[in-house]
Design an enzyme around this catalytic site. Sequence first.
Site, PDB file in Angstrom:
ATOM      1  N   GLY A 182      68.045  34.160 106.162  1.00  8.50           N
ATOM      2  CA  GLY A 182      67.251  35.378 105.915  1.00  8.50           C
ATOM      3  C   GLY A 182      65.822  35.005 105.579  1.00  8.50           C
ATOM      4  O   GLY A 182      65.254  35.472 104.593  1.00  8.50           O
ATOM      5  N   TYR A 235      72.954  52.475  93.061  1.00  8.68           N
ATOM      6  CA  TYR A 235      72.885  51.035  93.282  1.00  8.68           C
ATOM      7  C   TYR A 235      74.033  50.285  92.597  1.00  8.68           C
ATOM      8  O   TYR A 235      75.059  50.015  93.200  1.00  8.68           O
ATOM      9  CB  TYR A 235      71.502  50.465  92.887  1.00  8.68           C
TER      10      TYR A 235
END
Length: 399
Positions: free
Chosen positions: A53, A239
């Site tokens: 990533g 979240y």
Amino acid sequence: MPQVVVEPRIRGFISLTAHPEGCAANVREQVAVARAGIPGHAAGHINSALVLGSSTGYGLASAIVACFGYGAKTLGVCFEKPPEGDKTASAGWYNLAEAHRLAKEQGLTFQTINGDAFSPEIKAETVRALRDQIGPVDLVIYSLAAPRRKDAQGNIWNSTLKPIGAPYHGKGFDLRNEAVTESSIDAATDEEITGTIKVMGGEDWREWITLLRQEGLLAPSARAVAYSYIGPEVSSAIYRRGTIGRAKEDLERTAHEIHALLDDGRGGGAWVSVNKGLVTQASSAIPAVPLYISILYKVMKAQGSHEGTIEQMVRLFRDQISPGHTPEVDDVGRIRLDDWEMAAPVQTVVEELWDATTTENLALTTDYAGFKTDFMRLFGFGVDGVDYSAPTEVDRPLV
Ligand code: NAD
């Protein structure tokens, strides 16, 4: 070679175009911060690093600190769109084009494999590149943020951002209209919870580390670090107590398993680092998070404790994960780079402003302007010193 005047084409939380020169300038700025923040070899030597990533956000900043701060031979894996004719590449591609160019100019090694990191093919290609060119790595950073994953058996899993148990009713933010809204999000199904864990939990990280170990591509006392987030009470329904929170819990559990494999009593091991909430392509897509970040920026900038991705990664490497440092962890073993974000003097004011914020007073109670600037910069727009009226070469290779 196509020279084009590149303009932003924003669709919600993404720009369909990216500016090559603006992205390059962002990378140069990050490289300068990394160099200034790492006090040479006194900080410990990292020979080589693999960053999964590596093209944007926290992964890009990690790769820049490893390569330009520590001189580590750095191999990154990412999933970016190359340029096509006069169509621009994605921002991550241009970030890496500049990182490669600078590394070459400075006699450093920065290489990239562009493809699906979840797939067996890209894992095999990474193994080959490490074996043939880089050697066993001292550090593996896992910083993937993806909407879906095709696993090794060919099953496709989707990640969702939903509450668990009950629907969410609360503040939201409409990026298109720049308006504070009352939003409602249905509770996730069991399938959506499982899917999110499959995409953003620890399974793929474990596959990577197991493979690298089997192939003898982890150096003695190698360290593995993955990134997590906790965040404040105001976003917790969506979240931390939501689908993505379940995935992060799974990732954090996986860190203990991997740690047991890598802990050699001489510094090797695996950790999760809980990073600060910041504007990235991944975080802009999370409901209510752009509003929270706008308020957080206001408070942390006023209190003098604001950091960006590169400052966070300099702090992580310099103080916690470079050789010679024993990571300082919380009671469940996590590195806490979100310490300044979660400090009571910050969160108390954030909560007051969260309740007080409306579309009308947005400019007063939040740093939405700062959010927007950082958001545009993700795609290379609004960067000082870049002439946006001039045509620019969009076909930039990763050499
Ligand atoms: P980002 O969107 O900026 O970066 C995601 C990276 O993953 C990119 O390099 C992209 O190319 C790569 N990627 C996505 N799918 C891929 C695939 N299939 N194969 C290969 N590469 C792929 O995201 P970010 O915000 O930097 O997030 C990175 C990690 O940091 C995530 O685990 C995130 O939860 C965590 N984190 C983010 C924040 C935040 O506020 N942004 C805070 C704390 C922790």
